[in-house]
Every structure is written in structure tokens, then in C-alpha cells.
Design a protein around this motif. Structure first.
Motif, PDB file in Angstrom:
ATOM      1  N   LEU A   1       0.824  -1.213   0.000  1.00  0.00           N
ATOM      2  CA  LEU A   1       0.000   0.000   0.000  1.00  0.00           C
ATOM      3  C   LEU A   1       0.856   1.261   0.000  1.00  0.00           C
ATOM      4  O   LEU A   1       0.437   2.313  -0.467  1.00  0.00           O
ATOM      5  CB  LEU A   1      -0.929   0.000   1.224  1.00  0.00           C
ATOM      6  CG  LEU A   1      -2.044  -1.043   1.211  1.00  0.00           C
ATOM      7  CD1 LEU A   1      -2.825  -1.009   2.516  1.00  0.00           C
ATOM      8  CD2 LEU A   1      -2.978  -0.802   0.029  1.00  0.00           C
ATOM      9  N   CYS A   2       2.060   1.151   0.553  1.00  0.00           N
ATOM     10  CA  CYS A   2       2.928   2.336   0.667  1.00  0.00           C
ATOM     11  C   CYS A   2       3.839   2.521  -0.540  1.00  0.00           C
ATOM     12  O   CYS A   2       4.646   3.454  -0.564  1.00  0.00           O
ATOM     13  CB  CYS A   2       3.785   2.246   1.918  1.00  0.00           C
ATOM     14  SG  CYS A   2       2.846   2.559   3.422  1.00  0.00           S
TER      15      CYS A   2
ATOM     16  N   THR B   1       1.245   5.611   7.752  1.00  0.00           N
ATOM     17  CA  THR B   1       1.593   4.620   8.772  1.00  0.00           C
ATOM     18  C   THR B   1       1.101   5.052  10.157  1.00  0.00           C
ATOM     19  O   THR B   1       0.750   4.207  10.974  1.00  0.00           O
ATOM     20  CB  THR B   1       3.103   4.360   8.777  1.00  0.00           C
ATOM     21  OG1 THR B   1       3.800   5.613   8.764  1.00  0.00           O
ATOM     22  CG2 THR B   1       3.522   3.531   7.575  1.00  0.00           C
ATOM     23  N   ILE B   2       1.051   6.358  10.393  1.00  0.00           N
ATOM     24  CA  ILE B   2       0.467   6.836  11.655  1.00  0.00           C
ATOM     25  C   ILE B   2      -1.012   6.466  11.693  1.00  0.00           C
ATOM     26  O   ILE B   2      -1.520   5.935  12.682  1.00  0.00           O
ATOM     27  CB  ILE B   2       0.627   8.368  11.799  1.00  0.00           C
ATOM     28  CG1 ILE B   2       2.082   8.732  12.086  1.00  0.00           C
ATOM     29  CG2 ILE B   2      -0.275   8.904  12.926  1.00  0.00           C
ATOM     30  CD1 ILE B   2       2.355  10.220  12.116  1.00  0.00           C
TER      31      ILE B   2
ATOM     32  N   MET C   1      18.708   1.455 -13.054  1.00  0.00           N
ATOM     33  CA  MET C   1      19.887   0.598 -12.953  1.00  0.00           C
ATOM     34  C   MET C   1      19.494  -0.866 -12.786  1.00  0.00           C
ATOM     35  O   MET C   1      20.310  -1.699 -12.406  1.00  0.00           O
ATOM     36  CB  MET C   1      20.766   1.043 -11.774  1.00  0.00           C
ATOM     37  CG  MET C   1      21.463   2.363 -12.003  1.00  0.00           C
ATOM     38  SD  MET C   1      22.604   2.250 -13.404  1.00  0.00           S
ATOM     39  CE  MET C   1      21.847   3.410 -14.510  1.00  0.00           C
ATOM     40  N   GLY C   2      18.222  -1.168 -12.996  1.00  0.00           N
ATOM     41  CA  GLY C   2      17.797  -2.569 -12.994  1.00  0.00           C
ATOM     42  C   GLY C   2      17.333  -3.102 -11.648  1.00  0.00           C
ATOM     43  O   GLY C   2      17.073  -4.293 -11.517  1.00  0.00           O
ATOM     44  N   VAL C   3      17.222  -2.219 -10.629  1.00  0.00           N
ATOM     45  CA  VAL C   3      16.797  -2.707  -9.314  1.00  0.00           C
ATOM     46  C   VAL C   3      15.273  -2.871  -9.289  1.00  0.00           C
ATOM     47  O   VAL C   3      14.540  -1.936  -9.624  1.00  0.00           O
ATOM     48  CB  VAL C   3      17.232  -1.728  -8.197  1.00  0.00           C
ATOM     49  CG1 VAL C   3      16.717  -2.212  -6.843  1.00  0.00           C
ATOM     50  CG2 VAL C   3      18.742  -1.595  -8.177  1.00  0.00           C
ATOM     51  N   HIS C   4      14.828  -4.032  -8.891  1.00  0.00           N
ATOM     52  CA  HIS C   4      13.396  -4.320  -8.794  1.00  0.00           C
ATOM     53  C   HIS C   4      12.881  -3.613  -7.534  1.00  0.00           C
ATOM     54  O   HIS C   4      12.770  -4.205  -6.464  1.00  0.00           O
ATOM     55  CB  HIS C   4      13.207  -5.833  -8.676  1.00  0.00           C
ATOM     56  CG  HIS C   4      11.798  -6.290  -8.872  1.00  0.00           C
ATOM     57  ND1 HIS C   4      10.706  -5.527  -8.497  1.00  0.00           N
ATOM     58  CD2 HIS C   4      11.291  -7.418  -9.401  1.00  0.00           C
ATOM     59  CE1 HIS C   4       9.609  -6.194  -8.798  1.00  0.00           C
ATOM     60  NE2 HIS C   4       9.931  -7.336  -9.347  1.00  0.00           N
ATOM     61  N   ILE C   5      12.569  -2.319  -7.657  1.00  0.00           N
ATOM     62  CA  ILE C   5      12.317  -1.515  -6.460  1.00  0.00           C
ATOM     63  C   ILE C   5      11.091  -1.981  -5.694  1.00  0.00           C
ATOM     64  O   ILE C   5      11.083  -1.952  -4.471  1.00  0.00           O
ATOM     65  CB  ILE C   5      12.219  -0.001  -6.772  1.00  0.00           C
ATOM     66  CG1 ILE C   5      11.274   0.258  -7.918  1.00  0.00           C
ATOM     67  CG2 ILE C   5      13.568   0.579  -7.075  1.00  0.00           C
ATOM     68  CD1 ILE C   5      11.045   1.721  -8.163  1.00  0.00           C
ATOM     69  N   VAL C   6      10.071  -2.449  -6.385  1.00  0.00           N
ATOM     70  CA  VAL C   6       8.865  -2.915  -5.694  1.00  0.00           C
ATOM     71  C   VAL C   6       9.219  -4.063  -4.758  1.00  0.00           C
ATOM     72  O   VAL C   6       8.895  -4.056  -3.568  1.00  0.00           O
ATOM     73  CB  VAL C   6       7.793  -3.371  -6.708  1.00  0.00           C
ATOM     74  CG1 VAL C   6       6.657  -4.068  -6.010  1.00  0.00           C
ATOM     75  CG2 VAL C   6       7.293  -2.176  -7.511  1.00  0.00           C
ATOM     76  N   ARG C   7       9.952  -5.037  -5.289  1.00  0.00           N
ATOM     77  CA  ARG C   7      10.291  -6.205  -4.492  1.00  0.00           C
ATOM     78  C   ARG C   7      11.097  -5.806  -3.240  1.00  0.00           C
ATOM     79  O   ARG C   7      10.791  -6.259  -2.136  1.00  0.00           O
ATOM     80  CB  ARG C   7      11.106  -7.180  -5.340  1.00  0.00           C
ATOM     81  CG  ARG C   7      11.548  -8.408  -4.537  1.00  0.00           C
ATOM     82  CD  ARG C   7      12.532  -9.250  -5.293  1.00  0.00           C
ATOM     83  NE  ARG C   7      11.961  -9.794  -6.523  1.00  0.00           N
ATOM     84  CZ  ARG C   7      12.695 -10.317  -7.513  1.00  0.00           C
ATOM     85  NH1 ARG C   7      14.003 -10.343  -7.395  1.00  0.00           N
ATOM     86  NH2 ARG C   7      12.127 -10.794  -8.589  1.00  0.00           N
TER      87      ARG C   7
ATOM     88  N   VAL D   1       9.067  -3.702  -0.535  1.00  0.00           N
ATOM     89  CA  VAL D   1       8.135  -4.549   0.207  1.00  0.00           C
ATOM     90  C   VAL D   1       8.913  -5.487   1.129  1.00  0.00           C
ATOM     91  O   VAL D   1       8.547  -5.694   2.288  1.00  0.00           O
ATOM     92  CB  VAL D   1       7.225  -5.324  -0.766  1.00  0.00           C
ATOM     93  CG1 VAL D   1       6.387  -6.337  -0.008  1.00  0.00           C
ATOM     94  CG2 VAL D   1       6.339  -4.361  -1.530  1.00  0.00           C
ATOM     95  N   LEU D   2      10.017  -6.014   0.611  1.00  0.00           N
ATOM     96  CA  LEU D   2      10.839  -6.917   1.410  1.00  0.00           C
ATOM     97  C   LEU D   2      11.338  -6.227   2.684  1.00  0.00           C
ATOM     98  O   LEU D   2      11.342  -6.825   3.771  1.00  0.00           O
ATOM     99  CB  LEU D   2      12.031  -7.392   0.577  1.00  0.00           C
ATOM    100  CG  LEU D   2      12.797  -8.579   1.144  1.00  0.00           C
ATOM    101  CD1 LEU D   2      11.939  -9.826   1.053  1.00  0.00           C
ATOM    102  CD2 LEU D   2      14.107  -8.793   0.387  1.00  0.00           C
ATOM    103  N   ALA D   3      11.734  -4.972   2.557  1.00  0.00           N
ATOM    104  CA  ALA D   3      12.214  -4.235   3.738  1.00  0.00           C
ATOM    105  C   ALA D   3      11.110  -4.152   4.786  1.00  0.00           C
ATOM    106  O   ALA D   3      11.351  -4.340   5.987  1.00  0.00           O
ATOM    107  CB  ALA D   3      12.686  -2.839   3.329  1.00  0.00           C
ATOM    108  N   PHE D   4       9.883  -3.902   4.331  1.00  0.00           N
ATOM    109  CA  PHE D   4       8.752  -3.853   5.261  1.00  0.00           C
ATOM    110  C   PHE D   4       8.522  -5.221   5.909  1.00  0.00           C
ATOM    111  O   PHE D   4       8.338  -5.326   7.118  1.00  0.00           O
ATOM    112  CB  PHE D   4       7.471  -3.401   4.537  1.00  0.00           C
ATOM    113  CG  PHE D   4       7.263  -1.922   4.581  1.00  0.00           C
ATOM    114  CD1 PHE D   4       6.759  -1.317   5.729  1.00  0.00           C
ATOM    115  CD2 PHE D   4       7.574  -1.115   3.494  1.00  0.00           C
ATOM    116  CE1 PHE D   4       6.570   0.043   5.779  1.00  0.00           C
ATOM    117  CE2 PHE D   4       7.398   0.247   3.541  1.00  0.00           C
ATOM    118  CZ  PHE D   4       6.895   0.830   4.689  1.00  0.00           C
ATOM    119  N   VAL D   5       8.516  -6.269   5.101  1.00  0.00           N
ATOM    120  CA  VAL D   5       8.215  -7.607   5.624  1.00  0.00           C
ATOM    121  C   VAL D   5       9.254  -8.019   6.670  1.00  0.00           C
ATOM    122  O   VAL D   5       8.902  -8.441   7.779  1.00  0.00           O
ATOM    123  CB  VAL D   5       8.167  -8.640   4.469  1.00  0.00           C
ATOM    124  CG1 VAL D   5       8.068 -10.053   5.024  1.00  0.00           C
ATOM    125  CG2 VAL D   5       7.002  -8.344   3.546  1.00  0.00           C
TER     126      VAL D   5
END
Ligand SMILES: Nc1ncnc2c1ncn2[C@@H]1O[C@H](COP(=O)(O)OP(=O)(O)OP(=O)(O)O)[C@@H](O)[C@H]1O
Ligand SMILES: [Mg+2]
Lengths: 240, 329
Positions: free
Chosen positions: B105-106, B118-119, B196-202, B205-209
Motif C-alpha cells: 500500500l505504501c 503509517t500513523i 539501474m535494474g533494481v526491482h524496487i517494488v520487491r 516490500v521486502l524491507a517492510f516484511v
């Protein structure tokens, strides 16, 4: 390699930023892209690299449609681009900047190999001694070089540079020029956006002229220079 | 002359102190309790610094993930009869799932918008927990059975210490891998990272998880240790304390944030006599840090130590080269 831009339109609300742009890049051409401010050059770059999806038309790479794919995917497919305003990762070291595309492209690759390749490229750009400095501590020109080096780590087939010569010292211009010609000789295609007429007319093999979102000329520089439409719409304007 | 590596000396002493603390504090069970809570905050502050300082996602939902771990385990025990251990494991996964949803969502939210979102999420969760009297116990909180069959604090102390060290170890590994590299590239410039090819979505989200799971795990363990969890843990002030701990320690440094959290938790307890004035002092310290020491107060010390060693290595290498060159000539 074949990059095919086919009848690309892009509207921002009422602004027709691109209005039916078509051209094909076949193999390692060295193409200059010129046009007055607001002509749509950066927008075209953004469409090719996937930042924007065209409202009509499409972009094909080697026969496969790439418009609609996310930017990271297009980058991995072999289209690298720089930004009009330098966008180094400022709070990361020069070396880390270089590693990002390499590791994004080859997740299973060995870091040490990438580090060696990065140093090789940095030496070529005469900035190997800056490898462990934070990118934010580099001068504007050095950051431009870093962006070019970082792009090589992505090993793209097509390289789009948005104003690489803007605001650089003549000496750095030489370095960038050398970078472009050397990398071009290694078999990479270039699309170079520039307002520096002298440079772009000498450097490029083929010139595209964009005006109000439309391609008004496409051909060898000598021919484009004589083109009455270009003189009227573009060069003529500059003389005013 | 062999040079003493101060990093190892300091790490060793700190570890020795941490391991022997239950014996040193054997007459002061209260201070052992403070240490357990301090480690709990250290886990929260360091995992938040991974999310905010490394991945650039300035989230206020970290305490919410912690509370999901705590309430999740408590409610599973209450309704399904799961053991505390099973409850903690399941609610850690649950925190990760909610982290995934919040992360998705973010995706398009940055800076102030992400903070506000998030607040709002935390507040919705807090008000829900407050309102559902029958299920969650409302403002009185939810009782949880103890995780360990003991009345002693010592096993909990070692459990929380282990949790802190393992999560720090894991996060350092992550930060040093390509994941960490991508996290920071996203923090610096999402669009450039994508180019630069970084899958930013993944990776966003991974950082959040990942950080949600660490917070959830810590929350579950802490709640079963304390035996009670109340919605008050979700007030903005609590989240601000975690953020302040990380900022004062050094938001970009996992270890700095952890040490900052421990020092601050102990100082707050030491200064208990001052009542609310200690929070005022704490707030002033935060303001001064933000204004005059953007990298925090602990991180620069760590960095100096590491850099000092690195510089020495470079200088020694240079001297060696010069010597060899001299011999060759
Ligand atoms: N994100 C956007 N939203 C709305 N309009 C936009 C956006 N991006 C570009 N435009 C408009 O599209 C047109 C083309 O802009 P573009 O940046 O592509 O020009 P350019 O040829 O790169 O110009 P310059 O030489 O000044 O860099 C302009 O009218 C601009 O205002
Ligand atoms: Mg432009």
C-alpha cells in the motif's frame, strides 16, 4: 540489436509532449537527438526507458514490445539511460554506485568480479582514486562521469544520455566524448541528447530533430543541417 | 609492534559485560528487568533503522507490527489454545503478512505521505484494540501466559539478549549483501535505482516484511515476558521514543541504533526521579542531535573506530610498498 519506436504519443493532460514519434535504431548507431526546450526529448527518453507508458503507439526491442514493462525490467533488457540532472546515489560510495546495476543484473554473480570490473571502468574514467569516496563529495562533473561508469556496469546495448555535455568544462567534455566513442566502438548504440550544436553535429552519425513532440528530421548531420524545416523550426529560432 | 584492534577489545568487553550482567545484577532484579526491556527496544530501534535509515521508508508503523506480534500471540492462545511459543512463531508470520500489505500500500507513498499513512494505520489498530473490549480486553489490556516456566528473570534476559544479537547479526548480513545495497539505492533515488535494474517494488516490500517480522517477534516475546499488553503501546509517543533512540544512536547504523536504545532506556530509568522532566531532557537531546549531529551520537564513534583501523591498514600497506620499492631499487 534493433530498437523500434513506433508512432509514440504521450499526453500530459492537454500538453501533447509526444505526437506520433517513429524511428528505428539498427545496430550500434551513434545518434544525436536535438530539439528546442520542451520539444519532448526527455519525455521520449522516459517512454523508451519505461518511466512513462505511451498513450498510443509502442516501443519494441528486437521485435518484442517493451513499452508497458517496468523500468527495471527494461534496464535489464539492455536499455540504459542517464538523467538530465545527475542522479548518483549520493550517500553511497562510488564503488557501491557501480555495484548496484551489476548485482541487479546478476544476482548470483560474484561480488569480487564486479569490484574488479568497476575499478577497470573507473580507471578508464580516471577516477579510480575516488572509489571509496561518497558520491556526494564528488564535483558535479565527476558525478556525471560516475553516472556514465555506473551505466557501463549495466552493460546495455542501447545507451541514452540526456544532455551529457551540459555545464561541463571543455576538458571533461573531452573525457565524455572519448567515453562515448570508445564505448560505441565496442558495439553499443547511443542516443545522445544535447543542445551543444557543434559537439552533436560532429559526434553523431545520425541526427533526429524533435519539435513540439514530432520528429521533423532524421538523417545524416550534413543533410539535417540543410533541412529547411529544421532551420525554420529550430536553428532559425536560435538566431532570433 | 603488533597493534591492538580496539574494535575487538570493545566488542569483547561489551559481550562479556552483557553475558555476565545477571551475575553482576544478581541483587538487583529490577535492573535486570530494565536490561531486558532495553534489549527489546534495541531490537525495535535497530530494525526500524534498517527500514528507515537504510531502505529510506520513514514508517511510523513499527510499534504496530510489534503489537501485532504481541496481541497475535495472546489472542491465538486465548481462542485457539496455542502455546506461547507457537503463538509467537505464528504471530511473527502474521506481522510479516501485514508488513507485506502495508509495504504494497505504501509503494507510491514517500516522505510525509508515508509517515501519515503509517500513523493512521497505527491509530486504526490502537482504536480497534481499545474498542473490542470482549476480545482484546480493551484499554485494560490482554493477559498473556509466561513463555518460560520460571519465575526468574535470568532466562528471559538471555533470551532477549540472544534475540538482539541474532537479529543484529542477521540485519548486518542483510545490509552487507546485495539486499542492503539495493535498499540504500532505493533510499537515495528510486527512479535511478530502477533505471539501474533494481526491482524496487520487491525490495521496498521486502524491507517492510523483514523489519515487521523482527518487530513482531520481539513484541511477542516481550508481551509473554511482561504478561500483559495494552493498546497504549501504540500511542504515537511510544513510536517516537523508538525513532528518537534510533536517531540519537545513528539512524543509518544498526548497531548505533541498538546501543542508543540501550543507553537511553537505562538513562530514562536512572532519571526516574525527575518524572516527566526526563522526557523533556530526552526531547531536547533529540533536537540537539538532529540539529548538530545528523549521524547521531553513537554512530560517529563506531565509525571513527572502524575508519581508524581502516586508515591504519592503508597506511601500513603504503609503508610496506614503499619499503619494497626501496629494497628493489
Ligand atoms: N511529468 C510531466 N507532467 C506534465 N508535463 C510534462 C511532464 N514532463 C514533461 N512535460 C511537458 O512535456 C513537454 C516536453 O518536455 P521534455 O522535458 O520532454 O522536453 P525536453 O525536450 O527534454 O526539453 P529540455 O531541452 O528543456 O530538456 C513540455 O511541455 C513539458 O512541460
Ligand atoms: Mg530534457
Amino acid at each position: 540489436m534493433e530498437l523500434d519506436v513506433r508512432d509514440v504519443h504521450l499526453h500530459f493532460g492537454g500538453i501533447r509532449a509526444l505526437n506520433g514519434v517513429s524511428f528505428t535504431v539498427r545496430g550500434p548507431e551513434l545518434i544525436g537527438l536535438i530539439g528546442p526546450n520542451g520539444a519532448g526529448k526527455t519525455t521520449l527518453t522516459n517512454v523508451i526507458s519505461g518511466v512513462y507508458k505511451p498513450s498510443k503507439g509502442a516501443v519494441y526491442l528486437n521485435g518484442e514490445r517493451i513499452s508497458g514493462l517496468p523500468p527495471y525490467h527494461i534496464a535489464r533488457r539492455g536499455i540504459g539511460r542517464t538523467f538530465q540532472v545527475t542522479r548518483a546515489f549520493r550517500r553511497m560510495t562510488v564503488l557501491e554506485n557501480m555495484l548496484v546495476p551489476a548485482m541487479a543484473l546478476h544476482p548470483a554473480g560474484r561480488r569480487q568480479e564486479f569490484v574488479e570490473r568497476a575499478h577497470e571502468i573507473l580507471r578508464f574514467l580516471t577516477m579510480d582514486h575516488l572509489a571509496l569516496e561518497y558520491a556526494r563529495s564528488l564535483s558535479g562533473g565527476q558525478q556525471k562521469l560516475l553516472e556514465l561508469g555506473r551505466l557501463l556496469m549495466l552493460d546495455p546495448d542501447v545507451i541514452i544520455l540526456d544532455e551529457p555535455f551540459a555545464g561541463v568544462h571543455p576538458k571533461l567534455r573531452e573525457t565524455i566524448w572519448e567515453f562515448i566513442t570508445t564505448v560505441h566502438q565496442q558495439g553499443k548504440a547511443f542516443i545522445i541528447i544535447s543542445h551543444d550544436m557543434e559537439t552533436i553535429f560532429t559526434l553523431s552519425q545520425r541526427l533526429l530533430v524533435l519539435n513540439f513532440g514530432q520528429l521533423i528530421a532524421d538523417g545524416p548531420p550534413e543533410q539535417v543541417k540543410e533541412d529547411p524545416a529544421v532551420i525554420e523550426a529550430y536553428l532559425g529560432k536560435e538566431d532570433e | 609492534m603488533k597493534h591492538v584492534d580496539w574494535r575487538w577489545v570493545l566488542t569483547g568487553s561489551a559481550l562479556a559485560l552483557a553475558v555476565s550482567a545477571p551475575f553482576l545484577l544478581s541483587g538487583y532484579p529490577y535492573w535486570l528487568h530494565v536490561a531486558i526491556v532495553a534489549y527489546f527496544y534495541a531490537i525495535l530501534a535497530s530494525s526500524w533503522s534498517l527500514l528507515a535509515g537504510h531502505a529510506g521508508q520513514f514508517s511510523f508503523a513499527h510499534m504496530a507490527f510489534m503489537a501485532i506480534g504481541a496481541y497475535g500471540s495472546g489472542l491465538m492462545g486465548k481462542y485457539w489454545g496455542t502455546s506461547p511459543l507457537t503463538g509467537i512463531v505464528l504471530s511473527t508470520v502474521l506481522a510479516g503478512l501485514v508488513g507485506l500489505i502495508i509495504g504494497v500500500l505504501c509503494l507510491r507513498l514517500k516522505g510525509a505521505y508515508l509517515a501519515l499513512f503509517t500513523i493512521a494505520f497505527s491509530e486504526v489498530l490502537r482504536l480497534t484494540l481499545n474498542a473490542e473490549l470482549d476480545i482484546t480486553g480493551g484499554p485494560n489490556g490482554l493477559d498473556l501466559p509466561p513463555l518460560l516456566a520460571t519465575t526468574s528473570r535470568v532466562p528471559y534476559y538471555y533470551l532477549m539478549l540472544t534475540l538482539l544479537l541474532v537479529s543484529l547479526g542477521f540485519m548486518y548480513w542483510l545490509a552487507g549483501s546485495r539486499f542492503g545495497l539495493f535498499f540504500r539505492s532505493i533510499r537515495e533515488d528510486e527512479e535511478a535505482a530502477a533505471a539501474m535494474g533494481v526491482h524496487i517494488v520487491r525490495y521496498k516490500v521486502l524491507a517492510f516484511v523483514i523489519t515487521a517480522m523482527i518487530a513482531g517477534l520481539a513484541g511477542g516475546v516481550e508481551a509473554h515476558y511482561i504478561g500483559l499488553i495494552t493498546p497504549n503501546i501504540l500511542i504515537l509517543g511510544q513510536m517516537s521514543i523508538v525513532i528518537a533512540m534510533a536517531v540519537i544512536g545513528g539512524i543509518e547504523s544498526l548497531l548505533g541504533a541498538a546501543i542508543g536504545a540501550i543507553l537511553i532506556q537505562f538513562s530514562l530509568e536512572l532519571l526516574r526521579e525527575l518524572g516527566n522532566w526526563r522526557l523533556v531532557a530526552f526531547g531536547l537531546l533529540l533536537m540537539l542531535t538532529l540539529r548538530f549531529a545528523r549521524n547521531g551520537l553513537i554512530y560517529p564513534l563506531i565509525e571513527r573506530l572502524v575508519l581508524y583501523q581502516a586508515r591504519r591498514a592503508v597506511i601500513e600497506g603504503r609503508e610496506q610498498k614503499a619499503k619494497q620499492a626501496g629494497e628493489g631499487a
